[in-house]
Every structure is written in structure tokens, then in C-alpha cells.
Design an enzyme around this catalytic site. Structure first.
Site, PDB file in Angstrom:
ATOM      1  N   GLU A  70       0.798  -1.208  -0.102  1.00  0.00           N
ATOM      2  CA  GLU A  70      -0.060  -0.175  -0.013  1.00  0.00           C
ATOM      3  C   GLU A  70       1.000   1.037   0.119  1.00  0.00           C
ATOM      4  OE1 GLU A  70      -3.234  -0.021  -0.198  1.00  0.00           O
ATOM      5  OE2 GLU A  70      -3.925  -1.837   0.047  1.00  0.00           O
ATOM      6  N   GLU A 101      -4.674   5.091   0.009  1.00  0.00           N
ATOM      7  CA  GLU A 101      -3.654   3.974   0.498  1.00  0.00           C
ATOM      8  C   GLU A 101      -3.115   4.077   1.791  1.00  0.00           C
ATOM      9  OE1 GLU A 101      -3.983   2.102  -1.899  1.00  0.00           O
ATOM     10  OE2 GLU A 101      -3.844   2.717  -3.825  1.00  0.00           O
ATOM     11  N   HIS A 104      -5.743   2.419   3.847  1.00  0.00           N
ATOM     12  CA  HIS A 104      -5.497   0.992   3.637  1.00  0.00           C
ATOM     13  C   HIS A 104      -4.473   0.487   4.472  1.00  0.00           C
ATOM     14  CE1 HIS A 104      -7.582   1.296  -0.461  1.00  0.00           C
ATOM     15  NE2 HIS A 104      -8.382   1.565   0.389  1.00  0.00           N
ATOM     16  N   TYR A 110      -4.695  -2.162  11.581  1.00  0.00           N
ATOM     17  CA  TYR A 110      -5.482  -2.505  12.793  1.00  0.00           C
ATOM     18  C   TYR A 110      -5.760  -4.188  12.919  1.00  0.00           C
ATOM     19  CZ  TYR A 110     -10.557  -2.322  14.068  1.00  0.00           C
ATOM     20  OH  TYR A 110     -11.878  -2.425  14.901  1.00  0.00           O
ATOM     21  N   GLU A 174      -2.065  -3.154  -8.730  1.00  0.00           N
ATOM     22  CA  GLU A 174      -3.455  -2.924  -7.906  1.00  0.00           C
ATOM     23  C   GLU A 174      -4.451  -3.800  -8.696  1.00  0.00           C
ATOM     24  OE1 GLU A 174      -3.383   1.627  -8.245  1.00  0.00           O
ATOM     25  OE2 GLU A 174      -4.097   1.316  -6.293  1.00  0.00           O
ATOM     26  N   GLU A 208     -10.225   0.550  -4.530  1.00  0.00           N
ATOM     27  CA  GLU A 208      -9.461  -0.171  -5.489  1.00  0.00           C
ATOM     28  C   GLU A 208      -9.978  -0.157  -7.023  1.00  0.00           C
ATOM     29  OE1 GLU A 208      -6.137  -0.320  -5.245  1.00  0.00           O
ATOM     30  OE2 GLU A 208      -6.020  -0.287  -3.246  1.00  0.00           O
ATOM     31  N   HIS A 211      -9.357   3.298  -8.078  1.00  0.00           N
ATOM     32  CA  HIS A 211      -8.021   3.372  -8.520  1.00  0.00           C
ATOM     33  C   HIS A 211      -7.645   2.727  -9.820  1.00  0.00           C
ATOM     34  CE1 HIS A 211      -6.973   3.471  -3.995  1.00  0.00           C
ATOM     35  NE2 HIS A 211      -7.786   4.402  -4.531  1.00  0.00           N
TER      36      HIS A 211
HETATM   37 FE   LIG Z   1      -4.991   1.290  -5.008  1.00  0.00          FE
HETATM   38 FE   LIG Z   2      -4.749   0.456  -1.570  1.00  0.00          FE
END
Ligand SMILES: [Fe+2]
Ligand SMILES: [Fe+2]
Length: 328
Positions: A70, A101, A104, A110, A174, A208, A211
Site C-alpha cells: 500500500e 492508500e 488501507h 488495525y 493494484e 481499488e 484506482h
Molecule cells: Fe490502490
Molecule cells: Fe490500496
């Protein structure tokens, strides 16, 4: 003036918008803003503890891959994409993508905090597991063309390096490698396990898919605006990059699932990888290479395929048509 450019004082005025698809994706991205702490993982922690060693290995392996990558995508955007574009609407989108990103990365942190996963061991894998390290090395080599060498975006070779980098990060990392991991991550929910982790992944996948649409529209626009890139050898090189990327992913998935878990083994995942690679090839205007069916039809098809756009074909399509064709 086209979409490419490096002038600092160019692209400071947003309106009129030249590339409405970029504005549209920015607005969709803002509407899709979310935060990982909105999802509680407590119930999933119970699932994780009950899972087999290989199932836990698969989740750990995915986190080991996703987390550094990421951040690597953000480096590619910061060093390899943003500096060579002048359209302000693209800069707006890229700024939002970079935050996503980061979000993410924090989402996967987490998960690492919640599940009993040894973070140090998970972190080590991206350099100690050869199949994972090979994927990273492949990507890093493309961005080095911008960071260790000088890229002149006004030259054909500079523009080709820009497109190669976009294909490496957007289409391959990606658009293929991440999606193969998403499928494995979501497969647990198919068995009623890790359902909240699945919701977290749903949010990541929504980002994504935007993206991917942005990157593909950007590649299309650069190819349309630059006749010197319409070259069959270059097209073949791009096609081969994607085929090589599938081979790297096959080895990685054998390490991800050495013997297989309930309902899922490396062959199943690799068939999905080939299915995805065919969709990406078609989106770039190539013929499908593998011609395999989607073994994971339960993955939302809206998330893993885009409307077709003809990249390396001579016929030009207007930006407005492109903006329409990629709208869901
Ligand atoms: Fe991405
Ligand atoms: Fe991502």
C-alpha cells in the site's frame, strides 16, 4: 497541451475541467470515504483463533504483502505519476487516492493489532519470502526509472517509462495482484468466517476499483494524445509484462496456500489470477491470453471487471465517451 506536463505554474486553475472522468472519479472517491475503526473486529478474533494453521498463515501472508505494498503504491504515485501530470482534476484525484492508500495501510495495521499476529515476523516476509520479494523487486525497478534516473516526459522513451510504471502499479499490482489477495481474504466470509474483516475488505475493494478506473483512463489518455506511443513493439512489451506478472503471482500463491484450505487451493487462486489478467488485457485492447473461466463467481463481477476500452487500437475515442464508458 495534453495531460502530461511538469510546469509548476501550469494546471493551477481547475475550471474548465479538461478530463471529466478524473473529476467524476474524484467525486466518487470523496463520496466513498470511510474509516477502519467503524468496523469492529472482535467477533473475527474468535474466528481467527479457531482457524487452522494454514488459514492463519494465509491471512498473515496477505497482511505481510498488502501492508508494505500500500505504501509502495503511494511512492509510485508520488514519484512516478503526480510529477508528470498537469491536469488539476487528476491531481485532486491522486491526492485522494494517496490518502486512501494510507487508510488501507492503517486498516491492515488495525488487523495486525487485533489478531494475534507477530508484526515483526509479518513485516519480515516481504523481504524473506522469495516469491513476495520478487514481486516487490519487479515493481521497484519501474519506479527507479523516476528516482535513480532522469525521466524527460517530453521524449518518447520518457513517456514509455511513464506508461510502463502505470502498467506495473495500476494494472498489475493494484489490478491483478491485489485482487487475487482480495478474493482469498473474502473467501473466508463465504464460509461464514471473518465477516467483519470481509466488510473492511469490501471498503478497500471499492477504493481499488476506482484506482483501477483512474489508472486505466490515464493510460488510455496518454496513449491517445501521444502518437509516438502507438507502436506494436511497445504494445507487445506491455502485454508480456502482464503475462510475466501472472507467473510471479502463481509462485506467490503457492507460498500463500502450500497445501490448501477448505474450498481453496493455489490452483483455484491462480485460475482467478488468469481470469483477472485476461480482463486487464482486454481493457488494454489485447486479446485474452488464458481463456479460463472465473472460478470465484461469487466475487462481485462489478468489482473485478471494467467496461472495455480499446487502448492500443488506432481508432480514437473521445474523452467524454471514455468517461461514460467507465461509469458504473
Ligand atoms: Fe490502490
Ligand atoms: Fe490500496
Amino acid at each position: 497541451m495534453g495531460i502530461l506536463g511538469t510546469g509548476i505554474q501550469d494546471g493551477l486553475l481547475l475550471k474548465p475541467v479538461t478530463y471529466p472522468w478524473a473529476m467524476d472519479l474524484y467525486e466518487q472517491a470523496v463520496a466513498n470515504t470511510w474509516f477502519p475503526n467503524e468496523i469492529q473486529l472482535g467477533e473475527d478474533l474468535g474466528d481467527f483463533k479457531k482457524m487452522t494453521d494454514e488459514e492463519r498463515h494465509a491471512i498473515t501472508f496477505l497482511m505481510s504483502y498488502f501492508n508494505p505494498n500500500e505504501l509502495l503504491v503511494n511512492k509510485a504515485l508520488a514519484f512516478g505519476v503526480y510529477p508528470y501530470i498537469n491536469a488539476p482534476e487528476c491531481h485532486l484525484y491522486l491526492a485522494k487516492q494517496m490518502w486512501e492508500e494510507a487508510n488501507h495501510c492503517m486498516s491492515f495495521e488495525y488487523v495486525l493489532e487485533t489478531f494475534p499476529i507477530d508484526r515483526a515476523a509479518a513485516y519480515d516476509s516481504h523481504v524473506t519470502v522469495p516469491s513476495m520479494a520478487a514481486k516487490e523487486e519487479f515493481e521497484v525497478n519501474f519506479i527507479k526509472r523516476m528516482t535513480e534516473e532522469t525521466l524527460d516526459i517530453s521524449t518518447t522513451e520518457g513517456k514509455k517509462d511513464f506508461v510502463r510504471n502505470l502498467v506495473a502499479y495500476n494494472v498489475i499490482l493494484e489490478g491483478i495482484w491485489f485482487y487475487s489477495g482480495f478474493m482469498v481474504a473474502l473467501s473466508f466470509r463465504q464460509r461464514n468466517l471473518l465477516r467483519n474483516f470481509g466488510s473492511l475488505m469490501d471498503w478497500v475493494i471499492r477504493d481499488e476499483s476506482l484506482h483501477l478506473q483512474f489508472g486505466i483512463n490515464l493510460i488510455l489518455t496518454v496513449l491517445e494524445e501521444n502518437d509516438d506511443l502507438q507502436d506494436p513493439d511497445f504494445a507487445e512489451e506491455i502485454r508480456q509484462m502482464i503475462i510475466n506478472a501472472v507467473e510471479m503471482e502463481e509462485q506467490y500463491n503457492r507460498d500463500l496456500l502450500p497445501t490448501g484450505i477448505l474450498g481453496l487451493n493455489a490452483d483455484y487462486v491462480n485460475q482467478y489470477v488468469k481470469y483477472l489478467a485476461d480482463r486487464r488485457l482486454e481493457e488494454l485492447g489485447f486479446d485474452a491470453h488464458y481463456n479460463v473461466s472465473n472460478p470465484a463467481k461469487w466475487m462481485a463481477t462489478a468489482n473485478d471487471t471494467l467496461q472495455l476500452v480499446n487502448f492500443f487500437e488506432a481508432t480514437n475515442t473521445s474523452y467524454e465517451v471514455n468517461a461514460q464508458s467507465t461509469k458504473k
